[in-house]
Design a protein around this motif. Structure first.
Motif, PDB file in Angstrom:
ATOM      1  N   LEU A  23       0.824  -1.197   0.000  1.00 40.78           N
ATOM      2  CA  LEU A  23       0.000   0.000   0.000  1.00 40.78           C
ATOM      3  C   LEU A  23       0.869   1.262   0.000  1.00 40.78           C
ATOM      4  CD1 LEU A  23      -2.799   1.315   0.244  1.00 40.78           C
ATOM      5  CD2 LEU A  23      -2.580   1.140   2.723  1.00 40.78           C
ATOM      6  N   SER A  24       1.958   1.255   0.756  1.00 44.76           N
ATOM      7  CA  SER A  24       2.834   2.429   0.810  1.00 44.76           C
ATOM      8  C   SER A  24       3.479   2.695  -0.550  1.00 44.76           C
ATOM      9  CB  SER A  24       3.922   2.235   1.874  1.00 44.76           C
ATOM     10  OG  SER A  24       4.748   1.123   1.551  1.00 44.76           O
ATOM     11  N   GLU A  25       3.814   1.626  -1.294  1.00 45.79           N
ATOM     12  CA  GLU A  25       4.404   1.807  -2.619  1.00 45.79           C
ATOM     13  C   GLU A  25       3.397   2.415  -3.586  1.00 45.79           C
ATOM     14  OE1 GLU A  25       7.626  -1.892  -2.438  1.00 45.79           O
ATOM     15  OE2 GLU A  25       5.662  -2.163  -3.402  1.00 45.79           O
ATOM     16  N   VAL A  26       2.134   1.968  -3.493  1.00 46.84           N
ATOM     17  CA  VAL A  26       1.086   2.539  -4.342  1.00 46.84           C
ATOM     18  C   VAL A  26       0.865   4.006  -3.995  1.00 46.84           C
ATOM     19  CG1 VAL A  26      -1.373   2.449  -4.902  1.00 46.84           C
ATOM     20  CG2 VAL A  26      -0.048   0.335  -4.744  1.00 46.84           C
ATOM     21  N   GLU A  27       0.903   4.337  -2.709  1.00 50.80           N
ATOM     22  CA  GLU A  27       0.707   5.731  -2.305  1.00 50.80           C
ATOM     23  C   GLU A  27       1.863   6.612  -2.773  1.00 50.80           C
ATOM     24  OE1 GLU A  27      -1.979   7.153  -0.998  1.00 50.80           O
ATOM     25  OE2 GLU A  27      -2.887   5.206  -1.321  1.00 50.80           O
ATOM     26  N   GLU A  28       3.076   6.066  -2.822  1.00 52.28           N
ATOM     27  CA  GLU A  28       4.202   6.814  -3.363  1.00 52.28           C
ATOM     28  C   GLU A  28       3.972   7.155  -4.830  1.00 52.28           C
ATOM     29  OE1 GLU A  28       8.260   5.568  -0.937  1.00 52.28           O
ATOM     30  OE2 GLU A  28       7.620   4.357  -2.638  1.00 52.28           O
ATOM     31  N   ALA A  29       3.493   6.171  -5.590  1.00 48.36           N
ATOM     32  CA  ALA A  29       3.230   6.396  -7.014  1.00 48.36           C
ATOM     33  C   ALA A  29       2.124   7.434  -7.200  1.00 48.36           C
ATOM     34  CB  ALA A  29       2.843   5.082  -7.689  1.00 48.36           C
ATOM     35  N   LYS A  30       1.105   7.371  -6.345  1.00 49.54           N
ATOM     36  CA  LYS A  30       0.020   8.356  -6.427  1.00 49.54           C
ATOM     37  C   LYS A  30       0.538   9.755  -6.105  1.00 49.54           C
ATOM     38  CE  LYS A  30      -3.866   5.264  -5.455  1.00 49.54           C
ATOM     39  NZ  LYS A  30      -5.048   5.011  -4.597  1.00 49.54           N
ATOM     40  N   ALA A  31       1.449   9.852  -5.146  1.00 50.67           N
ATOM     41  CA  ALA A  31       2.009  11.155  -4.781  1.00 50.67           C
ATOM     42  C   ALA A  31       2.739  11.783  -5.965  1.00 50.67           C
ATOM     43  CB  ALA A  31       2.954  11.010  -3.591  1.00 50.67           C
ATOM     44  N   ILE A  32       3.439  10.963  -6.749  1.00 53.57           N
ATOM     45  CA  ILE A  32       4.137  11.477  -7.927  1.00 53.57           C
ATOM     46  C   ILE A  32       3.141  11.951  -8.980  1.00 53.57           C
ATOM     47  CG2 ILE A  32       5.657  10.855  -9.846  1.00 53.57           C
ATOM     48  CD1 ILE A  32       7.100  11.197  -7.203  1.00 53.57           C
ATOM     49  N   LEU A  33       2.088  11.168  -9.216  1.00 52.42           N
ATOM     50  CA  LEU A  33       1.094  11.552 -10.217  1.00 52.42           C
ATOM     51  C   LEU A  33       0.377  12.844  -9.847  1.00 52.42           C
ATOM     52  CD1 LEU A  33      -0.734   8.347 -11.525  1.00 52.42           C
ATOM     53  CD2 LEU A  33       0.928   9.801 -12.677  1.00 52.42           C
ATOM     54  N   ARG A  34       0.168  13.078  -8.552  1.00 50.73           N
ATOM     55  CA  ARG A  34      -0.519  14.298  -8.127  1.00 50.73           C
ATOM     56  C   ARG A  34       0.274  15.549  -8.505  1.00 50.73           C
ATOM     57  NH1 ARG A  34      -0.919  11.525  -2.969  1.00 50.73           N
ATOM     58  NH2 ARG A  34      -2.871  10.357  -2.917  1.00 50.73           N
ATOM     59  N   LEU A  35       1.583  15.401  -8.649  1.00 52.84           N
ATOM     60  CA  LEU A  35       2.415  16.557  -8.953  1.00 52.84           C
ATOM     61  C   LEU A  35       2.357  16.964 -10.418  1.00 52.84           C
ATOM     62  CD1 LEU A  35       5.639  15.647  -6.932  1.00 52.84           C
ATOM     63  CD2 LEU A  35       3.781  17.155  -6.242  1.00 52.84           C
ATOM     64  N   VAL A  36       1.924  16.051 -11.289  1.00 55.69           N
ATOM     65  CA  VAL A  36       1.977  16.304 -12.732  1.00 55.69           C
ATOM     66  C   VAL A  36       1.169  17.543 -13.137  1.00 55.69           C
ATOM     67  CG1 VAL A  36       1.414  15.384 -15.015  1.00 55.69           C
ATOM     68  CG2 VAL A  36       2.509  13.915 -13.303  1.00 55.69           C
ATOM     69  N   PRO A  37      -0.128  17.672 -12.742  1.00 57.31           N
ATOM     70  CA  PRO A  37      -0.857  18.876 -13.167  1.00 57.31           C
ATOM     71  C   PRO A  37      -0.294  20.161 -12.575  1.00 57.31           C
ATOM     72  CG  PRO A  37      -2.169  17.560 -11.629  1.00 57.31           C
ATOM     73  CD  PRO A  37      -0.999  16.730 -12.019  1.00 57.31           C
ATOM     74  N   ILE A  38       0.209  20.116 -11.340  1.00 56.97           N
ATOM     75  CA  ILE A  38       0.800  21.313 -10.741  1.00 56.97           C
ATOM     76  C   ILE A  38       2.061  21.712 -11.505  1.00 56.97           C
ATOM     77  CG2 ILE A  38       1.784  22.302  -8.644  1.00 56.97           C
ATOM     78  CD1 ILE A  38      -1.199  21.741  -8.431  1.00 56.97           C
ATOM     79  N   TRP A  39       2.894  20.717 -11.826  1.00 53.52           N
ATOM     80  CA  TRP A  39       4.113  20.986 -12.593  1.00 53.52           C
ATOM     81  C   TRP A  39       3.777  21.560 -13.967  1.00 53.52           C
ATOM     82  CZ3 TRP A  39       5.979  19.001 -17.240  1.00 53.52           C
ATOM     83  CH2 TRP A  39       7.316  19.278 -17.530  1.00 53.52           C
ATOM     84  N   ALA A  40       2.788  20.970 -14.638  1.00 60.20           N
ATOM     85  CA  ALA A  40       2.423  21.426 -15.979  1.00 60.20           C
ATOM     86  C   ALA A  40       1.907  22.865 -15.951  1.00 60.20           C
ATOM     87  CB  ALA A  40       1.360  20.497 -16.575  1.00 60.20           C
ATOM     88  N   LEU A  41       1.178  23.222 -14.898  1.00 61.85           N
ATOM     89  CA  LEU A  41       0.622  24.570 -14.802  1.00 61.85           C
ATOM     90  C   LEU A  41       1.660  25.601 -14.373  1.00 61.85           C
ATOM     91  CD1 LEU A  41      -2.837  23.663 -13.249  1.00 61.85           C
ATOM     92  CD2 LEU A  41      -2.437  24.671 -15.498  1.00 61.85           C
ATOM     93  N   CYS A  42       2.850  25.149 -14.002  1.00 57.84           N
ATOM     94  CA  CYS A  42       3.945  26.067 -13.674  1.00 57.84           C
ATOM     95  C   CYS A  42       4.811  26.381 -14.887  1.00 57.84           C
ATOM     96  CB  CYS A  42       4.822  25.474 -12.559  1.00 57.84           C
ATOM     97  SG  CYS A  42       4.037  25.426 -10.925  1.00 57.84           S
ATOM     98  N   LEU A  43       4.552  25.705 -16.011  1.00 55.65           N
ATOM     99  CA  LEU A  43       5.404  25.887 -17.185  1.00 55.65           C
ATOM    100  C   LEU A  43       5.306  27.297 -17.751  1.00 55.65           C
ATOM    101  CD1 LEU A  43       4.894  22.493 -19.077  1.00 55.65           C
ATOM    102  CD2 LEU A  43       6.775  23.173 -17.578  1.00 55.65           C
TER     103      LEU A  43
END
Length: 573
Positions: free
Chosen positions: A327-347
């Motif tokens: 479960l912790s490994e899945v949550e790590e992957a989810k944490a990375i995916l959550r950053l994608v839209p924030i990163w894209a909107l900072c471009l």
């Protein structure tokens, strides 16, 4: 954690505080032994590390700010070729931090990466200084000093120079993301006082960064232009040597993060995505039934990105049921995916950022730059105003605005990281709107005085009209850039924090690429068939104001989209 009373009585006034000599969990000292809060970390250690960023930015901008002058001067390149080489080197400097962060987080660790890459950078700066010395000897032996044609350097000199230049970029890139992450590691998030200090660390980090940039633009550029290039490249080399020596002095006080997992974070997160693809045909209802029947999940997974929950189980017909992601490994992957839209909107912030050393500088070159008889301000020097704005605003923000906001919001950092980024985005869009208004005024002055077709004539309009847009850009940097650094550091898994900080650097780099693409498209659409494009060589017939208004509009739309995603963002903790 054990507690002690700081008062000798049992009265209600007795204050209970964490034991100051407690062990810092998750960190060790330089010998790999448990480390204590009282004699490690905090500002004691961070002060050694801040000097590294000052030196690195001074070295980088001591080269970047005037590189095109060296290429078109001692190396004798054409303006177009030199510009291409500058852009290629700049983009490489945005790529190498990703590589360095990967090496640090997967293999060497941040401390070793900083030391090794600093030595590589110092070697590159030393070779660069040697290259400039060789070029100066070649120029002094030029047989034709009375002509404007410079002596062409030998192929060896050119190869030697570019080898040295990219060696500097590789060394700087390797430690760029590691130094800041290592500095933030010196503050324990579990301690309330250090948690507040860590947020302040990011402010003062950017203060040191901008101080290095300011010193490079004001003094190193002058030395390169008026004394010689050997000193201009040699001074950053000496500064880096001193900074590395100071950094090593703090080795015994640093806190080193303990790696508790056998597999690297890259391996764990990659395994989640592989398992998800492998189990893609499994339905969410089937997974829910299996969870309920076998009781294998102690806690319910987060609702975001539920499709990644497929990595928690393998199909019933599989013979490799031991290869199940936790479960912790899945949550790590989810944490990375959550950053994608924030990163894209900072471009788009990166797109706006690159306009100031390019188009805004071209604006200034057409305006009245005299401040005394016979002395004109170089238009590129106005970039220092944005840097001065940052250096001035950050202490005000850290010492005045944050404490006031903290009393209102009860947030340790005054406002949240996402709120800080969003506020900076507003100022970024505002800077483009101000730039558009100033450009409209500049074009009106050109028409009023009949100078539209005289691009080489100085307009009777002071360059100081550009000050508001540079100041506003500086405030945007102090908010968004610092907020992005703290946000990406905080929201990635602990082992990937160097990579997290490299996301900020990559956002600026990708923004530069988007800007080049956008300008090329607009040039094609608005030019041709005898028409003057928005970026015509004659700026009095161009329409930079249209481009600035476009960026201001896109910035506004970006801010609206950002507010939507920021509101839905689920914090890692």
């Amino acid at each position: 954690m054990a507690i002690i009373s700081v008062s000798g009585s049992d009265s209600p006034e007795s204050i209970q505080t964490p034991l100051l000599h407690g062990v810092v969990q998750g960190s060790v000292d330089y010998k790999g032994l448990p480390i204590y809060r009282s004699n490690s970390g905090g500002w004691r250690s961070a002060s050694f590390i801040l000097g590294m960023e000052f030196a690195e930015r001074l070295a980088h901008y001591g080269i970047a700010s005037n590189l095109i002058t060296y290429l078109t001067g001692p190396l004798g390149q054409s303006t177009a070729t030199a510009a291409e080489n500058v852009n290629a080197w700049t983009r490489a400097s945005f790529l190498f931090p990703l590589i360095g962060a990967f090496v640090a987080d997967s293999f060497l660790g941040r401390y070793r990466t900083i030391v090794v890459s600093s030595l590589i950078c110092i070697l590159g700066l030393g070779l660069l200084t040697m290259s400039a010395t060789i070029s100066s000897f070649g120029a002094s032996n030029c047989p034709s000093t009375n002509t404007s044609t410079a002596c062409s350097p030998s192929p060896f000199q050119v190869v030697f120079f570019f080898f040295s230049l990219y060696l500097v970029a590789f060394g700087q890139g390797a430690y760029k993301s590691c130094v800041q992450a290592f500095g933030a590691d010196q503050f324990d998030e579990k301690d309330p006082g250090e948690h507040i200090a860590k947020s302040s660390f990011f402010n003062w980090w950017y203060f040191c960064l901008c101080s290095g940039i300011l010193l490079a633009r004001l003094f190193l550029v002058y030395i390169q232009d008026n004394l010689n290039w050997t000193f201009g490249f040699g001074i950053p080399c000496i500064v880096m040597v001193i900074a590395l020596f100071i950094f090593l002095l703090g080795s015994k006080t640093y806190r080193y993060i303990v790696k508790v997992e056998e597999k690297s974070a890259f391996q764990r997160i990659g395994q989640v995505f592989v398992a998800t693809v492998r189990n893609w045909r499994s339905s969410c209802s089937a997974i829910a039934l299996e969870e309920e029947s076998c009781g294998s999940l102690p806690h319910r997974s987060s609702e975001q990105f539920k499709f990644l929950d497929k990595a928690l189980f393998v199909p019933n017909d599989s013979k490799e049921r031991e290869k199940v992601c936790s479960l912790s490994e899945v949550e790590e992957a989810k944490a990375i995916l959550r950053l994608v839209p924030i990163w894209a909107l900072c471009l788009l912030f990166g797109v706006v950022d690159v306009q100031f050393p390019t188009l805004c500088t071209k604006q200034g070159a057409t305006m009245d730059r005299s401040i005394a008889p016979g002395f004109d301000i170089p238009p590129a020097s106005f970039q220092s105003i944005a840097t001065l704005s940052v250096v001035t605003f950050i202490p005000i923000y850290d010492r005045i605005i944050v404490p006031l906001a903290r009393d209102l919001t009860r947030e340790p950092s005054g406002i949240t990281m996402l709120q800080r980024i969003g506020t900076g985005m507003f100022f970024s869009a505002l800077s483009m709107a101000i730039a558009a208004i100033v450009e409209m005024k500049r074009l009106a002055v050109a028409r009023e005085y009949g100078l539209v077709d005289k691009p080489n004539e100085t307009l009777p309009m002071s360059i100081w009209w550009l000050v508001p847009q540079y100041i506003t850009d500086g405030v945007a940097h102090a908010l968004t850039a610092v907020g992005m650094q703290e946000f990406f550091y905080d929201q990635v898994p602990r082992e990937l924090r160097s990579v997290g900080l490299s996301l900020f650097i990559s956002a600026i780099g990708v923004g530069s690429l988007i800007s080049s693409f956008l300008i090329s498209i607009i040039e094609i659409v608005t030019g041709g068939k005898g028409r003057d494009s928005w970026f015509a060589n004659n700026l009095n017939r161009a329409h930079l104001d249209y481009f600035y208004w476009l960026l201001a509009g896109l910035g506004t739309l970006q801010l609206v989209a950002y507010l939507y995603f920021a509101k839905k963002f689920v914090n890692k903790r």
